[in-house]
Design a protein around this motif. Sequence first.
Motif, PDB file in Angstrom:
ATOM      1  N   SER B 203      15.470   8.156 102.283  1.00 31.68           N
ATOM      2  CA  SER B 203      16.631   8.395 103.045  1.00 31.68           C
ATOM      3  C   SER B 203      16.691   7.532 104.068  1.00 31.68           C
ATOM      4  O   SER B 203      15.964   7.084 104.711  1.00 31.68           O
ATOM      5  N   ASP B 204      18.035   7.500 104.317  1.00 30.67           N
ATOM      6  CA  ASP B 204      18.550   6.420 105.408  1.00 30.67           C
ATOM      7  C   ASP B 204      18.972   7.381 106.615  1.00 30.67           C
ATOM      8  O   ASP B 204      19.262   6.596 107.622  1.00 30.67           O
ATOM      9  N   GLU B 229       6.973   2.807 107.857  1.00 30.03           N
ATOM     10  CA  GLU B 229       7.631   2.032 106.701  1.00 30.03           C
ATOM     11  C   GLU B 229       9.247   1.812 106.860  1.00 30.03           C
ATOM     12  O   GLU B 229       9.695   0.532 106.778  1.00 30.03           O
ATOM     13  N   MET B 230       9.732   2.938 107.368  1.00 32.04           N
ATOM     14  CA  MET B 230      11.422   2.793 107.376  1.00 32.04           C
ATOM     15  C   MET B 230      11.873   2.267 108.696  1.00 32.04           C
ATOM     16  O   MET B 230      12.974   1.651 108.634  1.00 32.04           O
ATOM     17  N   ARG B 231      10.910   1.989 109.582  1.00 29.50           N
ATOM     18  CA  ARG B 231      11.309   1.514 111.081  1.00 29.50           C
ATOM     19  C   ARG B 231      10.324   0.312 111.349  1.00 29.50           C
ATOM     20  O   ARG B 231       9.537   0.524 112.328  1.00 29.50           O
ATOM     21  N   LYS B 238      15.540   0.825 108.387  1.00 33.87           N
ATOM     22  CA  LYS B 238      16.095   1.259 107.159  1.00 33.87           C
ATOM     23  C   LYS B 238      16.653   2.819 107.348  1.00 33.87           C
ATOM     24  O   LYS B 238      17.224   3.050 106.485  1.00 33.87           O
ATOM     25  N   SER B 239      16.458   3.410 108.232  1.00 34.68           N
ATOM     26  CA  SER B 239      16.728   4.933 108.470  1.00 34.68           C
ATOM     27  C   SER B 239      16.798   5.252 110.044  1.00 34.68           C
ATOM     28  O   SER B 239      16.320   4.797 110.639  1.00 34.68           O
ATOM     29  N   ALA B 326      26.418   8.837 105.985  1.00 30.72           N
ATOM     30  CA  ALA B 326      25.231   8.154 105.483  1.00 30.72           C
ATOM     31  C   ALA B 326      25.148   8.053 104.236  1.00 30.72           C
ATOM     32  O   ALA B 326      25.817   9.207 103.296  1.00 30.72           O
ATOM     33  N   SER B 327      24.543   7.014 103.440  1.00 30.45           N
ATOM     34  CA  SER B 327      24.545   6.997 102.039  1.00 30.45           C
ATOM     35  C   SER B 327      23.351   8.026 101.294  1.00 30.45           C
ATOM     36  O   SER B 327      23.605   8.502 100.045  1.00 30.45           O
TER      37      SER B 327
END
Lengths: 183, 690
Positions: B203-204, B229-231, B238-239, B326-327
């Motif tokens: 999720s972004d 991992e996402m940040r 990435k999110s 958001a995508s």
Amino acid sequence: MEEKRASKQCGGVLPFFIGVLASLVIGWWVFPQVIYSQKTQPIDFSHKVHVDGEGMDCESCHTFMEDGSFAGLPSNEKCAECHEDLLGESKAEETYVNEYLAKDVEVPWLVYQYQPDNVYFSHMAHKGFECTDCHPDVGNSDTLPTYYENRISGYSKQTMKMWQCERCHAEVGTSNACYVCHK
Amino acid sequence: MGIDRRTFIQLVTGGVVGSLFTPVIWKSLDDAAIWSQNWPWIPRLKYGQITEQATLSKFGPSPCSLTVKSVGGSPYVVKGNVENEMSKGGVDAISAGGAQLLYSPSRVNGPMKKVADGKYESISWEEAEKMLSEKLSAVKGQAGKLAIVSGDATGTSSEVLSAFAAGMGSSDCYLMPGDEQAAAVALDNMGGSGQIGYDLDNSDFVLFIGADAMNSWGSVVRNQRVYSEMRPTGEDLKSVYVYAGPFLNSTASSSDKWIPVAPGTGAIFSLGLAYHMLNSGSSASASDFADFKTLVMSRFTPDKVEKAIGVAPGVMAGLAKQLMSASAPLVISGSEFGQGAGAVDIIAATALNMLLGRVGEKGGMKLLADLPLAVDSAVSRTELSSRDFAGYLAAVASDKVKAPEVLLAYEANPVYAMPQADTMAAAIAKVPFLVSFSTWMDETASKADLIMPNPHSFERFDDAQTPYGVGVAMLSACAPVTEPIYNGKSTIDVVLGVASGLGIDLGYESAEAVLQAKAEKAGADWDSLVGGAAFVSDSTESGSLKFAASVLSKAVAMPKGGEIALAPYAKLNVGSSTVAIPPLNCVTISKFELQGKDLFVQINGVTAKKLNVSEGSKVKLTGTGGECVARVHINEGVMNDVIAAPLGFGHTAWDVFSRGKGDNISKILTVGTEPGTGMAVWTSSFVSIA
């Protein structure tokens, strides 16, 4: 009066030197034998058989973990990879398999180099050195060295002292700060 | 020549002088100095081969896959298992001390029965099992006479317990409260099946409503690893994370934006966002979409929402726009402390995911398929999750339901950890025969008539399936990594043996066999699981959801306002509902949460002025069923009219590391009933202060 003078001349400094000599003999020859008790390993393990005969090296059994910590002496689990059954005819192997492996009892090896619990030693940090720089060179020997246990301190005679660590650190330019080894 | 006095002195002097040139004195002094550091009573390290083995720990709110390092067979440290998808290499703050907890002074050393004066007497396992069998034999086949509560929401052990209850003719087998209960009830009302999951990994844009993902919601350690991992530090994010909740907790402080929202008003917040989405033309193909739209557009207009929860229309509109642009947006709702939320909170958040088209999508909300049951007669995981233990105990407390004759508590400490704790403890006290299977001498074990200790996590076979919150179905398992230190016995083995004696065939003879069968039925390789790998399944449930508009209409009520709301929070370093403060963690407790024996609660300056208290003031907080004493800490990270209070303190059992430290905030939680679903809820707890 003459007798007394003669006695003084006869004694002179000789008793003093006899005392010195006796101390030196006791101190350098008798004392080192008295202060250490001699112990033998529970099994007459031959490193040579494993190194020469099987082409193994130190790290085949004394392994590093993935995170760099040193696994130390191999346990029965490791030895059993080969010795689950008797491979040869040696008495030592028979003793190991029957008295330890079969009974699921770990061999109480005497370790020549155990440091006190308050010393943190990383084998990985010293990986650039030869094992024999610190440990007895047993790789080409059919017998294990006699284990000398200090009757007072309880440590092995071969246990490396702090000054030895410090000297080497100084020679190679590594810090000798307390916290490097004492966490 | 004779030896006269002079000669003798010369000889001795020579000997002394000579000894100075030998190692005798210096070596003896050195060795004596070393000897003096090795008194026999000084604890000694154990030496031996260092090994690593995979295991599972269930001390925290969700299972944690670990690698245990042992020396000579004795565990001494743990680290995260990066190969396992369940916790992705993370270690929670309780499990970090898992090796030391093996030697906790709170461990129960063996089976015990209560004797006179509330004391306990050690007994053999044979005698303990005989006592249990006799009590169970007397109630077999009689509905309402046996109840079971399990604190292990993920283990196949709960299948064994529910199947055993069914064999005994009881339908009263429950799990301790958790967010999965609200999710299960919500999904049932929305016409879905399986287990709600969230694909955080892909999720972004993640909006957390109430759910404290970093401390108590879902698979906490895994959430933290995904966040990491996402940040990644120093790299592109990435999110985006947004948190809506009552105070600046760990999730809020890790997020890009914090929106203050009072406890228990998450559904209003969600439906307020839904208004803006519907206004922008969002829709979903659900049978009751029209009803839902009518409900939201009439009752959750921006002005009404602002009046109810104080969030400005511009903030709501902006957030709704962010979500829609958001995508891969994702909305997650839950309790601020991992329990007590209503189903409507989940339903309302799910409605947002439906409007965003995110149900079943990558990076969205998933409906995960349950793994096949290992024990045929067990109730499904979904059904077990939806059962309401708080509601059951509340009914026993008020005599609406007769207390069971026998209550079995497995890996659960309901006497301490249930909401409105004193009321619930009084309900449990009505049970004539209480059996605790706890590893620890916790509050429930301290009241039990029979204690049959389960071994520590590192000493037993166990497994864990699909912790609530994760985005895919999964299974992990473990085998013992060390020989038992005390005389424990796996509860699954105990139950299988007792069941067999009572003529109930559960199909297995040992815990290992049950867990192996579970793995086999799931399609996993047992050896790989025990080796530390997680089995991951992409299997999801099909079918569409509805908005459950009728439930929302009944259950979501606007707050009256003017009251002081309680916002409990859970922090892993002070333990969980099953484990009290681990000894190693005492030094990590903030001075703003505990000083000496005084618990601290947090309020902001405006609320402090309103209540006429200041920093350090001692206050008495009173809820419906109890009261707590605490000191005040002024924290501007708490919203107006809210008291943030830490759970996990105020133990009356356990050991010196946790007993008598602070007060138990669970006592002042108020258990109510959610209109529309009938489930017990306690996130909207208000307190009076004196």
